[in-house]
Design a protein around this motif. Structure first.
Motif, short mmCIF file in Angstrom:
data_model
loop_
_atom_site.label_atom_id
_atom_site.label_comp_id
_atom_site.label_asym_id
_atom_site.label_seq_id
_atom_site.Cartn_x
_atom_site.Cartn_y
_atom_site.Cartn_z
N LEU A 119 1.00 -1.54 0.27
CA LEU A 119 0.15 0.01 -0.19
C LEU A 119 0.91 0.75 0.50
O LEU A 119 1.44 1.36 0.53
N ALA A 120 0.49 2.38 -0.73
CA ALA A 120 1.45 3.59 -1.24
C ALA A 120 0.95 3.63 0.57
O ALA A 120 0.24 4.45 1.24
N LEU A 121 2.55 4.36 0.77
CA LEU A 121 1.96 5.39 2.20
C LEU A 121 2.07 6.81 1.30
O LEU A 121 1.47 8.14 2.14
N MET A 122 2.80 7.04 1.03
CA MET A 122 3.74 8.40 0.77
C MET A 122 4.38 8.91 -0.83
O MET A 122 4.96 7.56 -1.64
N SER A 123 4.03 10.04 -1.23
CA SER A 123 4.18 10.14 -2.82
C SER A 123 5.15 11.61 -2.67
O SER A 123 4.41 12.55 -2.44
N ASP A 124 6.20 11.53 -3.34
CA ASP A 124 6.57 13.17 -3.04
C ASP A 124 8.15 13.41 -4.44
O ASP A 124 7.95 12.34 -5.15
N GLN B 73 1.20 5.22 11.31
CA GLN B 73 0.31 6.37 11.36
C GLN B 73 -0.74 6.53 9.32
O GLN B 73 -1.44 6.15 9.02
N LEU B 74 0.70 6.37 8.58
CA LEU B 74 0.32 6.40 6.87
C LEU B 74 -0.03 5.07 7.00
O LEU B 74 -0.91 5.03 6.51
N GLN B 75 0.54 3.72 7.28
CA GLN B 75 -0.05 2.12 7.43
C GLN B 75 -1.62 2.71 7.50
O GLN B 75 -1.88 1.59 6.82
N GLN B 76 -1.81 3.20 8.77
CA GLN B 76 -3.23 2.69 9.52
C GLN B 76 -4.15 3.40 8.50
O GLN B 76 -4.75 3.20 7.85
N THR B 77 -3.82 4.72 7.74
CA THR B 77 -4.23 5.50 6.62
C THR B 77 -4.47 4.96 5.34
O THR B 77 -5.75 4.35 5.17
N ALA B 78 -3.13 3.91 5.60
CA ALA B 78 -3.40 3.61 3.67
C ALA B 78 -4.44 2.47 3.88
O ALA B 78 -5.12 2.06 3.04
#
Length: 201
Positions: free
Chosen positions: A108-113, A164-169
């Motif tokens: 799962l995508a956690l962040m893109s930049d 937090q990013l993993q939970q959101t994803a």
């Protein structure tokens, strides 16, 4: 003389105890200890250098690691900043833009930049060989700075932020799966129209 040496040594010990380090002498500490690093160009110089720096910083880089860093796209462009005519000196700017994703559990995508680095070099129309070397050096420095900036970005990521990013994803993936399931159920429960029978003559 001895007193001055002792004073210098004492200050050095005191500063090191406070966590002070000269630039370039400290270790690069990352919260991510295991990382799968890949790129569209699997053997490109940027991804190769990044793997080397991460490994030397204590990060275990291998396929199948809990977190993935994917260099999705790397583009280089060059433009003229100033030009004084044929056979004369001009300034050129080389720009490299690097897009990347960080993925976690279940891919799962956690962040893109993205990162962007610019370097200026001199082009001398009377010295083409030297100008080519200037351009090559600018590209090498650009790539080195890209890798350094990526390491700094990774250093800023904390374990709490990753959780937090993993939970959101996970929540986003669950919501999408539930919506798809509901749509499929609604479609299955919708009565289908029977085909119209045409009486035989």
């Amino acid at each position: 003389m001895i007193k001055r040496n002792l004073l210098v040594m004492g200050l050095a010990v005191l500063l090191s105890a406070c966590g002070f380090q000269l630039r370039g002498t400290g270790t690069t500490e990352l919260a991510i200890k295991e990382l799968d690093v890949s790129a569209r160009n699997a053997y490109g110089e940027t991804v190769t250098q990044l793997r080397q720096v991460l490994s030397s910083s204590g990060v275990k880089v291998y396929t199948g690691a809990p977190y993935k860093l994917i260099l999705t796209d790397e583009q280089e462009s060059q433009r003229i900043l100033s030009y004084a005519g044929a056979g004369r000196t001009g300034e050129y700017q080389v720009t490299t833009v690097l897009n990347y994703d960080i993925r976690g559990e279940h891919d799962l995508a956690l962040m893109s930049d993205k990162l962007e680095v610019e370097k200026i070099f001199i082009h001398d129309g009377n010295n083409l060989v030297g100008s080519d070397q200037e351009a090559a050096t600018a590209r090498v420095e650009t790539r080195r700075e890209l890798v350094q900036r990526m390491i700094l970005r990774l250093q800023q990521i904390t374990p709490t932020q990753l959780d937090q990013l993993q939970q959101t994803a996970n929540a986003r993936a669950k919501a999408e799966a539930d919506a798809l399931k509901a749509a499929q159920k609604a479609e299955a429960e919708t009565p289908r129209q029977s085909p119209v029978e045409i009486p035989q003559q």
